[in-house]
Design an enzyme around this catalytic site. Structure first.
Site, PDB file in Angstrom:
ATOM      1  N   GLU A 107      -5.184 -13.834   2.504  1.00  0.00           N
ATOM      2  CA  GLU A 107      -4.386 -12.640   2.873  1.00  0.00           C
ATOM      3  C   GLU A 107      -2.954 -12.986   3.250  1.00  0.00           C
ATOM      4  O   GLU A 107      -2.449 -12.550   4.279  1.00  0.00           O
ATOM      5  CB  GLU A 107      -5.098 -11.871   3.999  1.00  0.00           C
ATOM      6  CG  GLU A 107      -6.510 -11.441   3.598  1.00  0.00           C
ATOM      7  CD  GLU A 107      -7.260 -10.665   4.686  1.00  0.00           C
ATOM      8  OE1 GLU A 107      -6.763 -10.604   5.830  1.00  0.00           O
ATOM      9  OE2 GLU A 107      -8.332 -10.123   4.372  1.00  0.00           O
ATOM     10  N   ASN A 145      -6.971 -16.126  -1.694  1.00  0.00           N
ATOM     11  CA  ASN A 145      -7.886 -14.979  -1.612  1.00  0.00           C
ATOM     12  C   ASN A 145      -7.143 -13.796  -0.986  1.00  0.00           C
ATOM     13  O   ASN A 145      -6.347 -13.972  -0.061  1.00  0.00           O
ATOM     14  CB  ASN A 145      -9.063 -15.400  -0.710  1.00  0.00           C
ATOM     15  CG  ASN A 145     -10.223 -14.444  -0.721  1.00  0.00           C
ATOM     16  OD1 ASN A 145     -10.699 -14.052  -1.770  1.00  0.00           O
ATOM     17  ND2 ASN A 145     -10.701 -14.076   0.472  1.00  0.00           N
ATOM     18  N   HIS A 163     -13.161  -5.295  -1.327  1.00  0.00           N
ATOM     19  CA  HIS A 163     -13.625  -4.348  -0.305  1.00  0.00           C
ATOM     20  C   HIS A 163     -13.229  -2.944  -0.775  1.00  0.00           C
ATOM     21  O   HIS A 163     -12.100  -2.505  -0.575  1.00  0.00           O
ATOM     22  CB  HIS A 163     -13.001  -4.669   1.054  1.00  0.00           C
ATOM     23  CG  HIS A 163     -13.486  -5.960   1.623  1.00  0.00           C
ATOM     24  ND1 HIS A 163     -14.807  -6.151   1.993  1.00  0.00           N
ATOM     25  CD2 HIS A 163     -12.851  -7.130   1.864  1.00  0.00           C
ATOM     26  CE1 HIS A 163     -14.948  -7.396   2.455  1.00  0.00           C
ATOM     27  NE2 HIS A 163     -13.785  -8.010   2.385  1.00  0.00           N
ATOM     28  N   GLU A 198     -15.702 -10.940  -1.908  1.00  0.00           N
ATOM     29  CA  GLU A 198     -16.205 -10.238  -0.712  1.00  0.00           C
ATOM     30  C   GLU A 198     -16.582  -8.799  -1.048  1.00  0.00           C
ATOM     31  O   GLU A 198     -16.267  -7.863  -0.316  1.00  0.00           O
ATOM     32  CB  GLU A 198     -15.132 -10.239   0.399  1.00  0.00           C
ATOM     33  CG  GLU A 198     -14.662 -11.620   0.779  1.00  0.00           C
ATOM     34  CD  GLU A 198     -13.609 -11.642   1.882  1.00  0.00           C
ATOM     35  OE1 GLU A 198     -13.450 -10.617   2.592  1.00  0.00           O
ATOM     36  OE2 GLU A 198     -12.940 -12.672   2.030  1.00  0.00           O
ATOM     37  N   ASP A 257     -17.849  -5.275  -1.296  1.00  0.00           N
ATOM     38  CA  ASP A 257     -18.676  -4.226  -0.691  1.00  0.00           C
ATOM     39  C   ASP A 257     -18.036  -2.885  -1.028  1.00  0.00           C
ATOM     40  O   ASP A 257     -16.865  -2.817  -1.378  1.00  0.00           O
ATOM     41  CB  ASP A 257     -18.950  -4.420   0.812  1.00  0.00           C
ATOM     42  CG  ASP A 257     -17.720  -4.561   1.678  1.00  0.00           C
ATOM     43  OD1 ASP A 257     -16.615  -4.211   1.224  1.00  0.00           O
ATOM     44  OD2 ASP A 257     -17.877  -5.008   2.827  1.00  0.00           O
TER      45      ASP A 257
HETATM   46  C1  XIL Z   1     -14.879 -10.181   8.544  1.00  0.00           C
HETATM   47  C2  XIL Z   1     -16.298 -10.410   8.984  1.00  0.00           C
HETATM   48  O1  XIL Z   1     -17.157  -9.784   8.086  1.00  0.00           O
HETATM   49  C3  XIL Z   1     -16.513  -9.853  10.373  1.00  0.00           C
HETATM   50  O2  XIL Z   1     -17.801 -10.197  10.852  1.00  0.00           O
HETATM   51  C4  XIL Z   1     -15.445 -10.377  11.312  1.00  0.00           C
HETATM   52  O3  XIL Z   1     -15.611  -9.780  12.572  1.00  0.00           O
HETATM   53  C5  XIL Z   1     -14.084 -10.113  10.762  1.00  0.00           C
HETATM   54  O4  XIL Z   1     -13.955 -10.667   9.470  1.00  0.00           O
HETATM   55  N1  XIL Z   1     -11.506 -10.250   4.736  1.00  0.00           N
HETATM   56  C6  XIL Z   1     -11.983 -11.513   4.921  1.00  0.00           C
HETATM   57  C7  XIL Z   1     -13.207 -11.727   5.708  1.00  0.00           C
HETATM   58  O5  XIL Z   1     -11.448 -12.443   4.288  1.00  0.00           O
HETATM   59  O6  XIL Z   1     -13.201 -12.967   6.375  1.00  0.00           O
HETATM   60  C8  XIL Z   1     -13.428 -10.637   6.687  1.00  0.00           C
HETATM   61  O7  XIL Z   1     -14.675 -10.856   7.333  1.00  0.00           O
HETATM   62  C9  XIL Z   1     -13.369  -9.287   6.001  1.00  0.00           C
HETATM   63  C10 XIL Z   1     -12.024  -9.084   5.376  1.00  0.00           C
END
Ligand code: XIL
Length: 555
Positions: free
Chosen positions: A160, A201, A237, A266, A268
Site C-alpha cells: 500500500e 501489493n 477487497h 486478499e 473478499d
Molecule cells: C487486516 C487484517 O485482516 C485484520 O485482522 C487486521 O486487524 C488489519 O489488517 N490490506 C492488507 C491486510 O494488506 O494486511 C489487511 O489485513 C487488510 C487490508
C-alpha cells in the site's frame, strides 16, 4: 397412452432410478476440493490464516488444510507481530502458520515486510538513517528466518505505497525516507533470500484505473532500474455495492507483459448486511469473475482469499454495517461464492443438482390494462450455486409461456393484453439453472383499458329455474364483441343482499361481499371475435325473497 406403453415407461423409470442410485451424480473430480482444481489449472488457491482459530478450532484447521494449497498469515508476519520492540523478534505466530502449511503441503506467501500500518511506534519515530537500517534489519531477519524453508516462496515486500488517487502515500516511510525506501526494501529482501518471489501489493488496483496505472508505471520504472520486483499483488477487497472493477483481466495482463508474476492476494467480496440470496448471487459472480480473470492470464499465479469463513473476517470490524464477504458462512457452510470459485477452477462445471424451494402463491396488485405487479414469498437454495431469481409463467395448458424473470420475489409484468384473465405461477431458479416446483397459481384480470373496443365483450344471465330460497342462473352467455380474439374473460355481477353462491360450472367464481367475479376456465377462455361461451351458477337466498341479479359486466 396405452396400458402397454405406460408400463414400459414405468420399467424404464425404475431402471433410471436404479442407475441414478448406483452412479454418483457428479464425478469425484468435479466435486473435489478447491486446491485439486486449482492445481489442475496450474494455479494456487489460498486463504489468509488467523492464528487464534488455527490453534483451537478443528473445523477451521480441517477446511484450511483440505481446500487450500496456499496460505498467507493474516497478521502473524506483520511487523507488530514479528518485531514489536527493536531487535526483539518473535516468530511464534509466523511459525505456527508455516508449520501448518508444511504439514498440509501448502505454499506460504509472507505478508508483509514494509507497511505504514500495524508497524510499532518505535519504527515510526526513527530518523532517516535509523529508519532505513531498522527496515533493512527487519527484512533481513524475517525473510532470512524462512529463506531456506521450502514452504515460504514469496513476500509482500512493500504494501500500500499509494494513496487512493495513485499518488505516493505520505506515510512515515515516505515522509522520512522519500520513495527510495521502496527500492531499498526490495534489495534487502533479495539479499536475504535470493529465491523468494518479491511482490508489491496494493488495493483498488484490480481494474484499470488511475491508481493501477500509477502502480504500473512504478513497477515498470523499478524494473528498468534493476530493482528486484518480480510480482505484483492485487488485494481484491471488493464490495458488491460498488460494482465490479473494469477490465481486471486486461489489467493483470498489462502487468504480466512487464515480465512480473501477478496474483490476487486478499480477495473478499463484502456486502451491506443483512445478507440475502440476491446479494449472495452477486457476490458469487464477483468471485467467479476474479477467478476467471486469473485463469485467463498465464502469469497469474493464483488467488488468495482473505480468510474463508465469515466467522473470522476483518470486514465486520473495518466496514461498519458490512460483512458476509467470504465463501463459507459463520458455521462453516459453503456459500454460493464457494461454488462459484469451485466451478470456475473446475472449468465451469456445476455440481449443484438441488433445486431451490418452491415459491409461495403470487399475489397480484396494481393491475392495469397491460401490466400487473406480483409478489410471492421467497424461495431458498441449499445446493450451493445460490438463488439466482424467479421465472413467472402463464398457465396455459401444454406449454406455459414465460411472462418475465425477476431477481427478487416480486415483478411487474408488462405487455399484457387488456381485459384478459391471467393465471400465473412462479418457479425459482438457482445459479446452476435448477428450477423449483411450480408455485400455486394466482389469477388476475387486466382492466379493459378504456371503453369497448378490441378487448370488449358482453355477458347476459338467464334464470333457468328458481324456488322459494334459491335459483339457478344458466346460461350466462359471454360474447366477444371486439374485433380481435380474446384469450380470457371476466364477468362480474352483484347479488342482492343475503344471496350466496352455492355452486358453479364452466367458470371459476370468487366472491367479495356481494360481488361475484366469474373467470373463464382453461378450456373456454379463447373467444374469436363474435364467438361466445356459457357458464352457470346456483344461489341460495332468504326464504320468500324473489329477487334475482341483473347487470352483468364483462371484461
Ligand atoms: C487486516 C487484517 O485482516 C485484520 O485482522 C487486521 O486487524 C488489519 O489488517 N490490506 C492488507 C491486510 O494488506 O494486511 C489487511 O489485513 C487488510 C487490508
Amino acid at each position: 397412452m396405452s396400458v402397454r406403453s405406460s408400463s414400459l415407461l414405468r420399467v424404464l423409470t425404475l431402471l433410471g432410478m436404479l442407475l441414478a442410485f448406483l452412479v454418483p451424480a457428479t464425478s469425484a473430480e468435479a466435486s473435489g476440493p478447491l486446491r485439486t482444481h486449482a492445481a489442475g489449472r496450474g494455479k494456487f488457491i489460498g486463504t489468509a490464516l488467523a492464528t487464534g482459530p488455527l490453534s483451537n478450532e478443528t473445523q477451521y484447521r480441517t477446511i484450511a488444510g483440505q481446500e487450500f494449497n496456499q496460505v498467507t498469515a493474516e497478521n502473524a508476519m506483520k511487523w507488530e507481530s514479528t518485531e514489536p520492540s527493536q531487535g526483539q523478534f518473535t516468530f511464534s505466530g509466523a511459525d505456527a502458520i508455516v508449520d501448518f502449511a508444511t504439514q498440509n503441503n501448502q505454499q506460504v506467501h509472507g505478508h508483509t515486510l514494509v507497511w505504514h500500518s500495524q508497524t510499532p511506534g518505535w519504527v515510526q519515530g526513527l530518523n532517516a538513517t535509523a529508519m532505513r537500517s531498522a527496515m533493512q534489519n527487519h527484512i533481513s531477519q524475517v525473510v532470512g528466518r524462512y529463506a531456506s524453508n521450502p514452504a515460504v516462496v514469496s513476500w509482500d515486500v512493500v504494501n500500500e505505497v499509494f494513496d487512493d488517487n495513485g499518488n505516493m502515500r505520505t506515510s512515515f516511510w515516505y515522509n522520512t525516507l522519500g520513495s527510495s525506501y521502496i527500492a531499498d526494501a526490495f534489495r534487502a529482501a533479495r539479499a536475504a533470500d535470493s529465491n523468494a518471489r518479491l511482490c508489491i501489493n496494493d488495493y483498488n488496483v484490480e481494474g484499470i484505473n488511475a491508481k493501477s496505472t500509477a502502480m504500473y508505471n512504478l513497477v515498470s520504472s523499478l524494473r528498468q532500474q534493476g530493482v528486484p520486483v518480480d510480482c505484483v499483488g492485487f488485494q481484491g477487497h471488493l464490495a458488491i455495492q460498488y460494482g465490479f472493477p473494469g477490465q481486471v483481466q486486461q489489467n493483470l495482463q498489462r502487468f504480466a507483459d512487464l515480465g512480473v508474476q501477478v496474483r490476487i492476494t486478499e480477495l473478499d467480496v463484502r456486502m451491506q448486511m443483512p445478507r440475502d440470496a440476491t446479494k449472495d448471487t452477486t457476490q458469487a459472480t464477483y468471485y467467479r469473475n476474479v477467478v476467471n480473470a486469473c485463469l485467463a492470464v498465464t502469469a497469474c499465479a493464483g488467488i488468495t482469499i482473505w480468510g474463508f469463513t465469515d466467522r473470522y473476517s476483518w470486514v465486520g470490524d473495518t466496514f461498519p454495517g458490512e460483512g458476509a464477504a467470504l465463501i463459507y458462512n459463520e458455521s462453516y457452510q459453503q456459500k454460493p461464492s464457494y461454488t462459484a470459485v469451485h466451478d470456475a477452477l473446475a472449468g465451469g462445471t456445476s455440481t449443484d443438482t438441488t433445486p431451490p424451494t418452491t415459491p409461495g402463491t403470487p399475489s397480484a396488485r396494481n393491475v392495469t390494462a397491460n401490466s400487473a405487479g406480483l409478489t410471492w414469498s421467497a424461495s431458498t437454495d441449499s445446493g450451493g450455486s445460490g438463488l439466482a431469481g424467479y421465472n413467472v409463467y402463464r398457465e396455459q395448458g401444454a406449454t406455459d409461456p414465460l411472462l418475465g424473470q425477476s431477481s427478487t420475489n416480486s415483478i411487474t409484468l408488462t405487455g399484457l393484453s387488456a381485459a384478459t384473465q391471467y393465471q400465473v405461477y412462479v418457479r425459482a431458479r438457482d445459479g446452476a439453472g435448477n428450477l423449483s416446483g411450480n408455485s400455486p397459481v394466482a389469477t388476475f384480470t387486466t382492466t379493459t383499458g378504456g371503453g369497448p373496443g378490441p378487448g370488449g365483450c358482453t355477458a347476459t344471465g338467464t334464470v333457468q329455474t328458481q324456488w322459494s330460497n334459491g335459483y339457478v342462473v344458466q346460461p350466462v352467455t359471454v360474447t366477444n364483441t371486439g374485433t380481435s380474439a380474446k384469450s380470457g374473460w371476466t364477468v362480474t355481477v352483484t347479488l342482492p343482499a343475503g344471496h350466496t353462491v352455492t355452486g358453479s360450472w364452466n367458470a371459476a367464481l370468487s366472491v367479495s361481499g356481494q360481488t361475484v367475479t366469474a373467470r373463464n376456465m382453461g378450456y373456454n377462455g379463447n373467444l374469436a371475435p363474435n364467438a361466445g361461451t356459457t357458464f352457470g351458477f346456483q344461489v341460495s337466498r332468504p326464504n320468500g325473497d324473489t329477487q334475482t341479479p341483473s347487470g352483468y359486466t364483462c371484461a
